[in-house]
Design a protein around this motif. Structure first.
Motif, PDB file in Angstrom:
ATOM      1  N   VAL A   1      31.272  51.935  51.006  1.00  0.00           N
ATOM      2  CA  VAL A   1      30.067  52.519  51.611  1.00  0.00           C
ATOM      3  C   VAL A   1      30.417  53.326  52.854  1.00  0.00           C
ATOM      4  O   VAL A   1      31.192  52.887  53.704  1.00  0.00           O
ATOM      5  CB  VAL A   1      29.046  51.399  51.948  1.00  0.00           C
ATOM      6  CG1 VAL A   1      27.861  51.954  52.716  1.00  0.00           C
ATOM      7  CG2 VAL A   1      28.568  50.729  50.664  1.00  0.00           C
ATOM      8  N   LYS A   2      29.789  54.487  52.959  1.00  0.00           N
ATOM      9  CA  LYS A   2      30.058  55.402  54.071  1.00  0.00           C
ATOM     10  C   LYS A   2      28.979  55.340  55.159  1.00  0.00           C
ATOM     11  O   LYS A   2      29.220  55.698  56.295  1.00  0.00           O
ATOM     12  CB  LYS A   2      30.142  56.820  53.502  1.00  0.00           C
ATOM     13  CG  LYS A   2      30.602  57.871  54.438  1.00  0.00           C
ATOM     14  CD  LYS A   2      30.733  59.190  53.698  1.00  0.00           C
ATOM     15  CE  LYS A   2      31.177  60.293  54.609  1.00  0.00           C
ATOM     16  NZ  LYS A   2      31.324  61.555  53.862  1.00  0.00           N
TER      17      LYS A   2
ATOM     18  N   ALA B   1      31.229  52.464  43.241  1.00  0.00           N
ATOM     19  CA  ALA B   1      30.820  53.646  43.997  1.00  0.00           C
ATOM     20  C   ALA B   1      29.724  54.410  43.252  1.00  0.00           C
ATOM     21  O   ALA B   1      28.747  54.856  43.861  1.00  0.00           O
ATOM     22  CB  ALA B   1      32.023  54.547  44.255  1.00  0.00           C
ATOM     23  N   THR B   2      29.849  54.525  41.947  1.00  0.00           N
ATOM     24  CA  THR B   2      28.850  55.216  41.129  1.00  0.00           C
ATOM     25  C   THR B   2      27.520  54.464  41.149  1.00  0.00           C
ATOM     26  O   THR B   2      26.453  55.074  41.284  1.00  0.00           O
ATOM     27  CB  THR B   2      29.355  55.360  39.681  1.00  0.00           C
ATOM     28  OG1 THR B   2      30.595  56.080  39.710  1.00  0.00           O
ATOM     29  CG2 THR B   2      28.366  56.110  38.818  1.00  0.00           C
ATOM     30  N   VAL B   3      27.578  53.142  41.029  1.00  0.00           N
ATOM     31  CA  VAL B   3      26.364  52.307  41.063  1.00  0.00           C
ATOM     32  C   VAL B   3      25.656  52.456  42.410  1.00  0.00           C
ATOM     33  O   VAL B   3      24.443  52.643  42.470  1.00  0.00           O
ATOM     34  CB  VAL B   3      26.710  50.817  40.780  1.00  0.00           C
ATOM     35  CG1 VAL B   3      25.547  49.905  41.092  1.00  0.00           C
ATOM     36  CG2 VAL B   3      27.156  50.647  39.329  1.00  0.00           C
ATOM     37  N   LEU B   4      26.411  52.405  43.496  1.00  0.00           N
ATOM     38  CA  LEU B   4      25.836  52.530  44.837  1.00  0.00           C
ATOM     39  C   LEU B   4      25.256  53.929  45.061  1.00  0.00           C
ATOM     40  O   LEU B   4      24.150  54.068  45.579  1.00  0.00           O
ATOM     41  CB  LEU B   4      26.891  52.205  45.898  1.00  0.00           C
ATOM     42  CG  LEU B   4      27.356  50.752  45.918  1.00  0.00           C
ATOM     43  CD1 LEU B   4      28.656  50.614  46.709  1.00  0.00           C
ATOM     44  CD2 LEU B   4      26.281  49.842  46.474  1.00  0.00           C
TER      45      LEU B   4
ATOM     46  N   ILE C   1      22.874  55.372  48.125  1.00  0.00           N
ATOM     47  CA  ILE C   1      23.701  54.799  49.186  1.00  0.00           C
ATOM     48  C   ILE C   1      24.944  55.678  49.251  1.00  0.00           C
ATOM     49  O   ILE C   1      25.636  55.884  48.248  1.00  0.00           O
ATOM     50  CB  ILE C   1      24.070  53.329  48.878  1.00  0.00           C
ATOM     51  CG1 ILE C   1      22.797  52.464  48.875  1.00  0.00           C
ATOM     52  CG2 ILE C   1      25.079  52.807  49.892  1.00  0.00           C
ATOM     53  CD1 ILE C   1      22.995  51.038  48.405  1.00  0.00           C
ATOM     54  N   ASP C   2      25.195  56.235  50.439  1.00  0.00           N
ATOM     55  CA  ASP C   2      26.303  57.166  50.616  1.00  0.00           C
ATOM     56  C   ASP C   2      27.636  56.426  50.520  1.00  0.00           C
ATOM     57  O   ASP C   2      27.823  55.388  51.162  1.00  0.00           O
ATOM     58  CB  ASP C   2      26.158  57.864  51.975  1.00  0.00           C
ATOM     59  CG  ASP C   2      26.987  59.120  52.078  1.00  0.00           C
ATOM     60  OD1 ASP C   2      27.449  59.624  51.039  1.00  0.00           O
ATOM     61  OD2 ASP C   2      27.178  59.604  53.216  1.00  0.00           O
ATOM     62  N   VAL C   3      28.548  56.972  49.726  1.00  0.00           N
ATOM     63  CA  VAL C   3      29.854  56.341  49.530  1.00  0.00           C
ATOM     64  C   VAL C   3      30.960  57.335  49.876  1.00  0.00           C
ATOM     65  O   VAL C   3      30.741  58.540  49.894  1.00  0.00           O
ATOM     66  CB  VAL C   3      30.029  55.854  48.070  1.00  0.00           C
ATOM     67  CG1 VAL C   3      28.995  54.800  47.718  1.00  0.00           C
ATOM     68  CG2 VAL C   3      29.986  57.002  47.083  1.00  0.00           C
ATOM     69  N   HIS C   4      32.139  56.795  50.135  1.00  0.00           N
ATOM     70  CA  HIS C   4      33.305  57.645  50.370  1.00  0.00           C
ATOM     71  C   HIS C   4      33.683  58.286  49.035  1.00  0.00           C
ATOM     72  O   HIS C   4      33.925  57.589  48.047  1.00  0.00           O
ATOM     73  CB  HIS C   4      34.483  56.834  50.924  1.00  0.00           C
ATOM     74  CG  HIS C   4      34.227  56.288  52.303  1.00  0.00           C
ATOM     75  ND1 HIS C   4      34.289  57.065  53.435  1.00  0.00           N
ATOM     76  CD2 HIS C   4      33.878  55.054  52.715  1.00  0.00           C
ATOM     77  CE1 HIS C   4      34.016  56.330  54.492  1.00  0.00           C
ATOM     78  NE2 HIS C   4      33.750  55.101  54.087  1.00  0.00           N
TER      79      HIS C   4
END
Length: 118
Positions: free
Chosen positions: A25-26, A100-103, A108-111
Motif C-alpha cells: 500500500v502506498k 496489489a490488484t485486489v487492493l 486503494i493506492d499501491v506501489h
C-alpha cells in the motif's frame, strides 16, 4: 489503533497478512488484525472507532475467514469486502501482484512495482 487520523481502515486476520499488505500500500491506511478471532468487547471498540471511516475487509479464503466475513457483514454493513482468489487460500501466501490488484480494485493506492511483478 493510532491517534493519527486515517480515513481508510483495512481489517485482516493476522500479523503476516498485515505486514505483507503494508508493504504494497502506498497511501495512508490503518491495518488492524483480528488475530483469527474477535471478542465482543473488542468488536464494540471497533464499531465506535470505525463509524466514520472507509472500512475494507480482507480475510483468508477459508472457513475461518468466511466466519469472520459473515460477522463483519453484520456489524459493518457498509464495509467493502475484498476477496483473494480461492486458489491462494491465505492472504499471507497470495502473490504480491495479486494482492496489489485486489487492493487497487478497491481504490486503494499501491506501489506500481507490485502490479508489474505478475
Amino acid at each position: 489503533m493510532k491517534d493519527l487520523y486515517v480515513d481508510k481502515v483495512l481489517i485482516v486476520e493476522g500479523k503476516s497478512d498485515k505486514n505483507k499488505v503494508k508493504n504494497i500500500v502506498k497511501e495512508p491506511l490503518e491495518i488492524i488484525c483480528t488475530n483469527g478471532t474477535i471478542s465482543h468487547s473488542k468488536l464494540d471498540e471497533w464499531i465506535d472507532f470505525l463509524e466514520d471511516k472507509d472500512v475494507y475487509i480482507l480475510v483468508d479464503a477459508d472457513e475461518a475467514g468466511e466466519k469472520l466475513r459473515k460477522l463483519f457483514k453484520r456489524e459493518f454493513p457498509n464495509a467493502e469486502h475484498l476477496y483473494i482468489d480461492r486458489m491462494y487460500r491465505e492472504v499471507a501466501t497470495a502473490p504480491v501482484h495479486h494482492l496489489a490488484t485486489v487492493l487497487l480494485s478497491a481504490n486503494i493506492d499501491v506501489h506500481t512495482e507490485y502490479l508489474e511483478m505478475g
